[in-house]
Design a protein around this motif. Structure first.
Motif, PDB file in Angstrom:
ATOM      1  N   THR A 221      10.268   1.894   6.269  1.00  0.00           N
ATOM      2  CA  THR A 221       9.936   1.781   7.695  1.00  0.00           C
ATOM      3  C   THR A 221       9.107   2.981   8.140  1.00  0.00           C
ATOM      4  O   THR A 221       8.117   2.831   8.874  1.00  0.00           O
ATOM      5  CB  THR A 221      11.220   1.692   8.535  1.00  0.00           C
ATOM      6  N   GLU A 222       9.512   4.175   7.728  1.00  0.00           N
ATOM      7  CA  GLU A 222       8.783   5.377   8.105  1.00  0.00           C
ATOM      8  C   GLU A 222       7.366   5.371   7.541  1.00  0.00           C
ATOM      9  O   GLU A 222       6.405   5.788   8.204  1.00  0.00           O
ATOM     10  CB  GLU A 222       9.534   6.621   7.606  1.00  0.00           C
ATOM     11  N   LEU A 223       7.206   4.915   6.306  1.00  0.00           N
ATOM     12  CA  LEU A 223       5.898   4.913   5.664  1.00  0.00           C
ATOM     13  C   LEU A 223       5.032   3.727   6.083  1.00  0.00           C
ATOM     14  O   LEU A 223       3.805   3.769   5.978  1.00  0.00           O
ATOM     15  CB  LEU A 223       6.057   4.907   4.136  1.00  0.00           C
ATOM     16  N   GLY A 224       5.678   2.652   6.512  1.00  0.00           N
ATOM     17  CA  GLY A 224       4.935   1.462   6.926  1.00  0.00           C
ATOM     18  C   GLY A 224       4.456   0.624   5.765  1.00  0.00           C
ATOM     19  O   GLY A 224       3.545  -0.201   5.932  1.00  0.00           O
ATOM     20  N   VAL A 225       5.046   0.782   4.600  1.00  0.00           N
ATOM     21  CA  VAL A 225       4.679  -0.012   3.417  1.00  0.00           C
ATOM     22  C   VAL A 225       5.955  -0.366   2.658  1.00  0.00           C
ATOM     23  O   VAL A 225       6.979   0.314   2.775  1.00  0.00           O
ATOM     24  CB  VAL A 225       3.718   0.747   2.471  1.00  0.00           C
ATOM     25  N   ALA A 226       5.874  -1.452   1.898  1.00  0.00           N
ATOM     26  CA  ALA A 226       6.981  -1.826   1.017  1.00  0.00           C
ATOM     27  C   ALA A 226       6.837  -1.063  -0.293  1.00  0.00           C
ATOM     28  O   ALA A 226       5.777  -1.079  -0.918  1.00  0.00           O
ATOM     29  CB  ALA A 226       6.980  -3.324   0.763  1.00  0.00           C
ATOM     30  N   LEU A 227       7.904  -0.397  -0.702  1.00  0.00           N
ATOM     31  CA  LEU A 227       7.868   0.385  -1.946  1.00  0.00           C
ATOM     32  C   LEU A 227       8.311  -0.438  -3.144  1.00  0.00           C
ATOM     33  O   LEU A 227       7.856  -0.199  -4.269  1.00  0.00           O
ATOM     34  CB  LEU A 227       8.772   1.619  -1.809  1.00  0.00           C
ATOM     35  N   PHE A 228       9.195  -1.412  -2.898  1.00  0.00           N
ATOM     36  CA  PHE A 228       9.720  -2.243  -3.984  1.00  0.00           C
ATOM     37  C   PHE A 228       9.555  -3.719  -3.645  1.00  0.00           C
ATOM     38  O   PHE A 228       9.696  -4.129  -2.484  1.00  0.00           O
ATOM     39  CB  PHE A 228      11.215  -1.953  -4.221  1.00  0.00           C
ATOM     40  N   ASP A 229       9.249  -4.491  -4.672  1.00  0.00           N
ATOM     41  CA  ASP A 229       9.242  -5.951  -4.564  1.00  0.00           C
ATOM     42  C   ASP A 229      10.628  -6.420  -5.009  1.00  0.00           C
ATOM     43  O   ASP A 229      11.001  -6.279  -6.178  1.00  0.00           O
ATOM     44  CB  ASP A 229       8.158  -6.531  -5.466  1.00  0.00           C
ATOM     45  N   ARG A 230      11.378  -6.993  -4.083  1.00  0.00           N
ATOM     46  CA  ARG A 230      12.764  -7.368  -4.366  1.00  0.00           C
ATOM     47  C   ARG A 230      12.909  -8.850  -4.689  1.00  0.00           C
ATOM     48  O   ARG A 230      14.034  -9.386  -4.735  1.00  0.00           O
ATOM     49  CB  ARG A 230      13.651  -7.020  -3.165  1.00  0.00           C
ATOM     50  N   SER A 231      11.811  -9.556  -4.939  1.00  0.00           N
ATOM     51  CA  SER A 231      11.878 -11.008  -5.160  1.00  0.00           C
ATOM     52  C   SER A 231      12.407 -11.368  -6.539  1.00  0.00           C
ATOM     53  O   SER A 231      12.885 -12.483  -6.754  1.00  0.00           O
ATOM     54  CB  SER A 231      10.495 -11.635  -4.961  1.00  0.00           C
ATOM     55  N   GLY A 232      12.354 -10.484  -7.477  1.00  0.00           N
ATOM     56  CA  GLY A 232      12.809 -10.777  -8.835  1.00  0.00           C
ATOM     57  C   GLY A 232      14.237 -10.346  -9.071  1.00  0.00           C
ATOM     58  O   GLY A 232      14.961  -9.932  -8.160  1.00  0.00           O
ATOM     59  N   HIS A 233      14.658 -10.455 -10.348  1.00  0.00           N
ATOM     60  CA  HIS A 233      16.023 -10.068 -10.710  1.00  0.00           C
ATOM     61  C   HIS A 233      16.226  -8.569 -10.507  1.00  0.00           C
ATOM     62  O   HIS A 233      17.313  -8.141 -10.097  1.00  0.00           O
ATOM     63  CB  HIS A 233      16.287 -10.459 -12.174  1.00  0.00           C
ATOM     64  N   ARG A 234      15.192  -7.792 -10.804  1.00  0.00           N
ATOM     65  CA  ARG A 234      15.238  -6.341 -10.608  1.00  0.00           C
ATOM     66  C   ARG A 234      14.121  -5.928  -9.653  1.00  0.00           C
ATOM     67  O   ARG A 234      13.051  -6.539  -9.655  1.00  0.00           O
ATOM     68  CB  ARG A 234      15.052  -5.600 -11.933  1.00  0.00           C
ATOM     69  N   PRO A 235      14.356  -4.929  -8.832  1.00  0.00           N
ATOM     70  CA  PRO A 235      13.277  -4.481  -7.938  1.00  0.00           C
ATOM     71  C   PRO A 235      12.140  -3.880  -8.753  1.00  0.00           C
ATOM     72  O   PRO A 235      12.374  -3.134  -9.724  1.00  0.00           O
ATOM     73  CB  PRO A 235      13.971  -3.431  -7.061  1.00  0.00           C
TER      74      PRO A 235
END
Length: 306
Positions: free
Chosen positions: A45-59
């Motif tokens: 939220t602070e950076l304004g970007v997603a750091l991890f893609d959580r759509s898979g089995h592992r981020p």
């Protein structure tokens, strides 16, 4: 605004990226998984970007997360270095070790001792200078350096403490193709005969030898400002001079240089000079300087170090 960023968030980010999952990251940080997930969500939220893609089995790191991971690691590394330096200051560890070394002393031995010091005190900076004759003593007297390595007995001061290290051999040499080199087997030359040939002499950057000469036997001299220049001029055949054996050993073995054909400069044109580790008596040495001194003394006394 990035003011709300915390070191804890960045450390959590790096730990998860290196661990491969939120669960493994939480275990390494000794936290519950929900706390770790919350910290990463706040960071994103602070950076304004997603750091991890959580759509898979592992981020998996997003491209943005991959790019920012290097920044986070760099910040944490600098913070850890700052903490280590602060601990050192609290323990009296020097910020910098300053050292001035006589040109006659084998500089590689100094490097080995400094390397040992750095394994114990990796955050101590090093300032190293090399100077001939009265230069090391001036550096200590004028408080420009903490430690000095001096060679010989010609420069002493009651304010400077000395610790004997080893003996360096000084040899008078000349190029094999020089007239003196070509006549090396014709018998020893007297001082008067040496006066016919140019002698390469090291200049003193200090004023301590004003009006004095050390080991100058010829009225014909070429005065140079560095030992490397002196060495190069002797190898080129311009004249003869005295150099430390450690510097010319290979040239003597391979025939580029020969010993001067005279007994006026020691037996076999060689004399020994004592080497000393020195410092001001009114400035106690810090931990890094003491470790360096102990390593230097041991390495200087080791077989083959001379």
């Amino acid at each position: 605004m990035l003011d709300a960023l915390t070191l804890d968030q960045m450390r959590t980010f790096v730990t998860i990226a290196e661990s491969g999952s939120f669960r493994a990251g939480a275990a390494r940080l000794s936290r519950v998984q929900s706390a770790v997930s919350h910290a990463i969500a706040n960071l994103e939220t602070e950076l304004g970007v997603a750091l991890f893609d959580r759509s898979g089995h592992r981020p998996a790191l997003t491209p943005e997360g991959q790019a920012l991971l290097a920044n986070a690691r760099d910040i944490l590394l600098r913070v850890d270095a700052m903490r280590a330096r602060a601990r050192g200051l609290g323990e009296g560890i020097e910020l910098e070790l300053s050292l001035i070394v006589d040109t006659l002393f084998p500089i590689e031995t100094v490097g080995s001792a400094l390397n040992e010091m750095r394994t114990i005190y990796p955050n101590v900076s090093i300032r190293l200078a090399v100077s001939p004759l009265g230069g090391p003593l001036d550096g200590l007297v004028e408080r420009r350096f903490t430690l000095g390595i001096m060679v010989g007995e010609d420069f002493r001061d009651p304010a400077i403490a000395r610790q004997a290290l080893s003996t360096v051999q000084i040899v008078a040499v000349v190029a094999a193709h020089h007239p003196l080199g070509l006549s090396a087997d014709d018998g020893a030359l007297e001082n008067a005969e040496l006066a016919d040939y140019l002698q390469i002499v090291q200049s003193d950057p200090s004023q301590r030898t004003a009006g004095r000469d050390f080991g100058v036997l010829s009225p014909q001299t070429c005065r140079v400002s560095s030992q490397d220049t002196k060495y190069a001029m002797i190898r080129a055949g311009l004249g003869w001079g005295r150099l430390p054996l450690w510097q010319v050993q290979r040239d003597l073995e391979e025939g580029r240089l020969v010993r001067m054909p005279t007994t006026a400069l020691g037996r076999n044109s060689q004399v020994g000079a004592e080497c000393y580790l020195t410092h001001r008596i009114d400035e106690p040495l810090g931990p890094a300087a003491r470790v360096f001194g102990e390593a230097l003394a041991r390495l200087s006394a080791a077989p083959g170090s001379r």
